[in-house]
Structures are given as C-alpha cells and as structure tokens.
Scaffold this motif. Structure first.
Motif, PDB file in Angstrom:
ATOM      1  N   GLY B  73       0.834  -1.195   0.000  1.00 50.22           N
ATOM      2  CA  GLY B  73       0.000   0.000   0.000  1.00 50.22           C
ATOM      3  C   GLY B  73       0.865   1.241   0.000  1.00 50.22           C
ATOM      4  N   VAL B  74       0.228   2.362  -0.276  1.00 48.57           N
ATOM      5  CA  VAL B  74       0.927   3.649  -0.247  1.00 48.57           C
ATOM      6  C   VAL B  74      -0.062   4.725   0.161  1.00 48.57           C
ATOM      7  CG1 VAL B  74       0.468   4.223  -2.682  1.00 48.57           C
ATOM      8  CG2 VAL B  74       2.494   5.167  -1.554  1.00 48.57           C
ATOM      9  N   VAL B  75       0.416   5.702   0.916  1.00 49.83           N
ATOM     10  CA  VAL B  75      -0.315   6.949   1.105  1.00 49.83           C
ATOM     11  C   VAL B  75       0.593   8.083   0.659  1.00 49.83           C
ATOM     12  CG1 VAL B  75      -1.494   8.524   2.678  1.00 49.83           C
ATOM     13  CG2 VAL B  75      -1.625   6.061   3.063  1.00 49.83           C
ATOM     14  N   TRP B  76       0.125   8.856  -0.298  1.00 52.88           N
ATOM     15  CA  TRP B  76       0.762  10.108  -0.698  1.00 52.88           C
ATOM     16  C   TRP B  76       0.080  11.171   0.148  1.00 52.88           C
ATOM     17  CZ3 TRP B  76      -0.295  12.208  -6.321  1.00 52.88           C
ATOM     18  CH2 TRP B  76       0.127  13.546  -6.422  1.00 52.88           C
ATOM     19  N   PHE B  77       0.832  11.872   0.959  1.00 55.51           N
ATOM     20  CA  PHE B  77       0.228  12.828   1.882  1.00 55.51           C
ATOM     21  C   PHE B  77       0.979  14.154   1.860  1.00 55.51           C
ATOM     22  CE2 PHE B  77       3.380  12.445   5.338  1.00 55.51           C
ATOM     23  CZ  PHE B  77       3.968  11.223   5.050  1.00 55.51           C
ATOM     24  N   GLU B  78       0.275  15.167   2.333  1.00 55.83           N
ATOM     25  CA  GLU B  78       0.867  16.488   2.501  1.00 55.83           C
ATOM     26  C   GLU B  78       1.274  16.626   3.957  1.00 55.83           C
ATOM     27  OE1 GLU B  78      -1.378  20.066   0.847  1.00 55.83           O
ATOM     28  OE2 GLU B  78      -1.763  20.203   3.000  1.00 55.83           O
ATOM     29  N   TRP B  79       2.463  17.161   4.215  1.00 55.35           N
ATOM     30  CA  TRP B  79       2.852  17.432   5.602  1.00 55.35           C
ATOM     31  C   TRP B  79       3.122  18.917   5.765  1.00 55.35           C
ATOM     32  CZ3 TRP B  79       7.777  19.311   6.784  1.00 55.35           C
ATOM     33  CH2 TRP B  79       8.744  19.168   5.790  1.00 55.35           C
ATOM     34  N   ARG B  80       2.742  19.409   6.916  1.00 52.15           N
ATOM     35  CA  ARG B  80       2.907  20.825   7.246  1.00 52.15           C
ATOM     36  C   ARG B  80       3.706  20.949   8.523  1.00 52.15           C
ATOM     37  NH1 ARG B  80      -1.664  23.123   8.914  1.00 52.15           N
ATOM     38  NH2 ARG B  80      -2.947  21.256   8.785  1.00 52.15           N
ATOM     39  N   LEU B  81       4.672  21.855   8.521  1.00 50.49           N
ATOM     40  CA  LEU B  81       5.482  22.106   9.722  1.00 50.49           C
ATOM     41  C   LEU B  81       6.045  23.512   9.611  1.00 50.49           C
ATOM     42  CD1 LEU B  81       6.826  21.115  12.345  1.00 50.49           C
ATOM     43  CD2 LEU B  81       8.692  20.209  10.943  1.00 50.49           C
ATOM     44  N   ASP B  82       5.751  24.343  10.591  1.00 53.44           N
ATOM     45  CA  ASP B  82       6.317  25.698  10.662  1.00 53.44           C
ATOM     46  C   ASP B  82       6.085  26.474   9.366  1.00 53.44           C
ATOM     47  OD1 ASP B  82       7.210  25.067  13.191  1.00 53.44           O
ATOM     48  OD2 ASP B  82       9.204  24.454  12.502  1.00 53.44           O
ATOM     49  N   GLY B  83       4.880  26.402   8.826  1.00 55.57           N
ATOM     50  CA  GLY B  83       4.542  27.194   7.648  1.00 55.57           C
ATOM     51  C   GLY B  83       4.949  26.560   6.336  1.00 55.57           C
ATOM     52  N   ARG B  84       5.720  25.500   6.399  1.00 51.51           N
ATOM     53  CA  ARG B  84       6.123  24.808   5.178  1.00 51.51           C
ATOM     54  C   ARG B  84       5.110  23.713   4.849  1.00 51.51           C
ATOM     55  NH1 ARG B  84      11.893  21.621   4.239  1.00 51.51           N
ATOM     56  NH2 ARG B  84      11.216  20.523   2.363  1.00 51.51           N
ATOM     57  N   VAL B  85       4.814  23.545   3.566  1.00 48.60           N
ATOM     58  CA  VAL B  85       3.897  22.490   3.115  1.00 48.60           C
ATOM     59  C   VAL B  85       4.582  21.726   1.994  1.00 48.60           C
ATOM     60  CG1 VAL B  85       1.614  21.946   2.200  1.00 48.60           C
ATOM     61  CG2 VAL B  85       1.927  23.982   3.631  1.00 48.60           C
ATOM     62  N   ASP B  86       4.698  20.413   2.125  1.00 49.34           N
ATOM     63  CA  ASP B  86       5.320  19.608   1.076  1.00 49.34           C
ATOM     64  C   ASP B  86       4.629  18.259   0.979  1.00 49.34           C
ATOM     65  OD1 ASP B  86       7.492  20.664  -0.541  1.00 49.34           O
ATOM     66  OD2 ASP B  86       8.504  21.073   1.353  1.00 49.34           O
ATOM     67  N   ASP B  87       4.954  17.530  -0.081  1.00 50.70           N
ATOM     68  CA  ASP B  87       4.429  16.181  -0.285  1.00 50.70           C
ATOM     69  C   ASP B  87       5.384  15.161   0.314  1.00 50.70           C
ATOM     70  OD1 ASP B  87       2.041  16.563  -2.042  1.00 50.70           O
ATOM     71  OD2 ASP B  87       3.524  17.522  -3.320  1.00 50.70           O
ATOM     72  N   ALA B  88       4.824  14.063   0.765  1.00 57.83           N
ATOM     73  CA  ALA B  88       5.626  12.918   1.198  1.00 57.83           C
ATOM     74  C   ALA B  88       4.824  11.661   0.894  1.00 57.83           C
ATOM     75  CB  ALA B  88       5.957  12.997   2.685  1.00 57.83           C
ATOM     76  N   MET B  89       5.465  10.509   1.001  1.00 52.55           N
ATOM     77  CA  MET B  89       4.739   9.262   0.756  1.00 52.55           C
ATOM     78  C   MET B  89       5.280   8.154   1.647  1.00 52.55           C
ATOM     79  SD  MET B  89       6.629  10.542  -2.034  1.00 52.55           S
ATOM     80  CE  MET B  89       5.113  11.223  -2.619  1.00 52.55           C
ATOM     81  N   ALA B  90       4.343   7.328   2.116  1.00 51.79           N
ATOM     82  CA  ALA B  90       4.680   6.171   2.946  1.00 51.79           C
ATOM     83  C   ALA B  90       4.211   4.921   2.217  1.00 51.79           C
ATOM     84  CB  ALA B  90       4.004   6.272   4.310  1.00 51.79           C
ATOM     85  N   PHE B  91       5.142   4.001   1.946  1.00 59.02           N
ATOM     86  CA  PHE B  91       4.817   2.698   1.370  1.00 59.02           C
ATOM     87  C   PHE B  91       4.719   1.680   2.500  1.00 59.02           C
ATOM     88  CE2 PHE B  91       6.322   4.903  -2.335  1.00 59.02           C
ATOM     89  CZ  PHE B  91       5.630   4.343  -3.386  1.00 59.02           C
ATOM     90  N   PHE B  92       3.785   0.750   2.357  1.00 60.61           N
ATOM     91  CA  PHE B  92       3.518  -0.251   3.385  1.00 60.61           C
ATOM     92  C   PHE B  92       3.630  -1.661   2.823  1.00 60.61           C
ATOM     93  CE2 PHE B  92       0.890   3.492   4.237  1.00 60.61           C
ATOM     94  CZ  PHE B  92       1.298   3.812   5.520  1.00 60.61           C
ATOM     95  N   GLU B  93       4.051  -2.591   3.703  1.00 62.71           N
ATOM     96  CA  GLU B  93       3.839  -4.016   3.454  1.00 62.71           C
ATOM     97  C   GLU B  93       2.923  -4.535   4.555  1.00 62.71           C
ATOM     98  OE1 GLU B  93       8.205  -4.955   1.473  1.00 62.71           O
ATOM     99  OE2 GLU B  93       7.334  -6.436   2.836  1.00 62.71           O
ATOM    100  N   PHE B  94       2.010  -5.415   4.156  1.00 67.31           N
ATOM    101  CA  PHE B  94       1.003  -5.937   5.075  1.00 67.31           C
ATOM    102  C   PHE B  94       1.149  -7.449   5.226  1.00 67.31           C
ATOM    103  CE2 PHE B  94      -1.109  -2.553   2.502  1.00 67.31           C
ATOM    104  CZ  PHE B  94      -1.242  -1.604   3.500  1.00 67.31           C
TER     105      PHE B  94
END
Lengths: 160, 160
Positions: B73-94
């Motif tokens: 699986g994968v989640v492509w997500f947006e992360w926010r920290l101290d006014g910065r906004v960027d994309d990140a992604m987490a891949f999973f094995e189940f």
C-alpha cells in the motif's frame, strides 16, 4: 484492476525500452504530467513524449513496487544514471483504459537530523561483493550498521 | 483489499491525532521502518513509536491518495510544519492484518535543469486568496504560470 496495474507496469517498461510508440499509446492525448518538487507541469501527450525523448543521459528504470486500483496507481522504481542509483515514484490517474495524469517524485539523499541515534541504524551503500550474504543488501544494495550496538563506531559494517 | 486500505488510512489518521495506542495497534511488533534518503532504519514497534512520539515540532499530515492491494500500500500525503507544506509518501507491506514494513520518502523542492522551458509551465506557491478561482490552486495550492505563452516574463501569475 489488472488493466490499470498493467498500464502502470507498461509505463515503466516501455520507457526503459525507449519504445516511444508503445509508451505514448498508454497516455490520454490530454495527459497532464507534473513534477511538484520543481513546480513543473507539461500538458498533453505530444509535449510529454518530446520531454522524455529529449531527456539527457543513459538513464535506466527498474520497478520495485506497483500498486493500482480503479482510479489511481503508483510505481516505486529505482533509477540509474551515471553510476548513481536512487528511488523515485510515479503516481497515475486512470480513465477509460488510459493514463490521464502522471505525478513524479525524485527524492534526494540527505543526512538525518541529530537526536535520534538511540533509535536508528544507518546503512552504507554497499560495494559489490561486500557482505554478500546479507539479505538486506541483496534487497536494497545497502549494508546496515548496528547503531544501537555501537558497531558503527568501529567504522565496520555488520553483515550478520 | 478494504482491510489493507483501511490500515493505510488509519496509519495517517492516528498519527495526525497523536493517538499512539491506536497507531501502534496497526503495526506488527517486529515492524521495520526505513527512510532510504537518510539510510535510516528502525526495528520494532516500540522504537518506532518512540521515534514518532519524540519527533519535534507541531507537524500535521493530510492524505491525498491512498492505494492498497493484498500485499502493498501507499499513502501520498501532505505534511505541514512551521509554515512549510510539502508532499511525502509512505509505502507499506502488510501481513495478517498488520503493517509489517513502512518506507517513507520526503522529497525536497528543487529548481529544474535548463533546457526544457519550451515544454513546461512553472507554478508559484499561491498566497491565500490569490487566484482563488483557479481549479489548480484549489487542488494543489499552486498557481501555474504559462511558460509557453511568455506570461511568466511579466512576473504575474495567470489565473485563467
């Protein structure tokens, strides 16, 4: 969703083969290609094809994980260029058996921030033949250092 | 594979909520967490939990695309920290209804190489309220510049 998974797999395979006719045949004529990191967007199959045909260097792609459902897909792949090997990922949107949107990410290596050494192991990029018995190395080309055990302080990879 | 998709969705939602009990309940006790960009690896649920609990800053996560099958699986997500906004992604094995491996990527912004301006548009990060009618902005927080039309040379975002 075998059809969409196959679209994603063929996207990478036909790029790697420079089979431009087959590659373009996977794309909707109005496909949108985006690279969020560089804030770039290309509109349309013809320009996207030209972009890839003009892309410099003897680059190579190897898929690692492909996942797809009825609307979205992703390929996490390894890319090689001039001796460098890194991970990248392409996300897809599908409609009517074609790819309508591609969004690429090209993460760069970085050094971790201080303060988490008590929890993590670090890896070295492995030279060919070192610790060849390591499952991790065969999996990722990495040799892992046992940060917790202190073995890294010797500068010697632990291959167990 | 609703179960695995739900695991991926709950992974992000429980992190965002700092619901550590629920988050840890999604993970296999021997889960492996890897960050290939920094060559870091954490072994085991307990250390991975501590890593996240100790992670500094008021970070926030918003899922954008989630895809899962019977193994990955994968989640492509947006992360926010101290006014910065960027994309990140987490891949999973189940396996067996739990997450057994997580691999994160944290792509950084970069400037595109020269030589492809004839094919691409560039975007500006949009300030709140600018070009609010733009579909693209509502989609991504971007205002796109029409590189091909030359409008970017005026330094003015085109909001059409």
């Amino acid at each position: 969703m075998g059809g969409n998974r196959e679209l994603a797999e063929r996207f990478i395979a036909t790029l790697e083969a420079r089979d431009w006719t087959a590659w373009a045949g996977l794309l909707h004529p109005d496909v949108i290609y985006e690279i969020p990191q560089s804030r770039e967007r290309i509109r349309g199959r013809d320009r996207y094809l030209q972009f890839n045909q003009e892309y410099p260097g003897d680059w190579h792609l190897r898929p690692k994980v492909t996942i797809a459902d009825e609307r979205h897909g992703v390929v996490w792949f390894e890319w090689r260029l001039d001796g460098r090997v890194d991970d990248a990922m392409a996300f897809f949107e599908f409609a009517d058996g074609l790819i309508t949107r591609v969004t690429d990410f090209w993460p760069e290596p970085y050094e971790p921030p201080a303060g988490r050494e008590h929890l993590v192991e670090r890896s070295l990029r492995a030279s060919a033949g070192i610790c060849a018995e390591s499952q991790d190395m065969s999996r990722q080309g990495f040799v892992w250092l046992a940060t917790r055990s202190g073995a890294h302080r010797n500068g010697a990879p632990r291959c167990a």
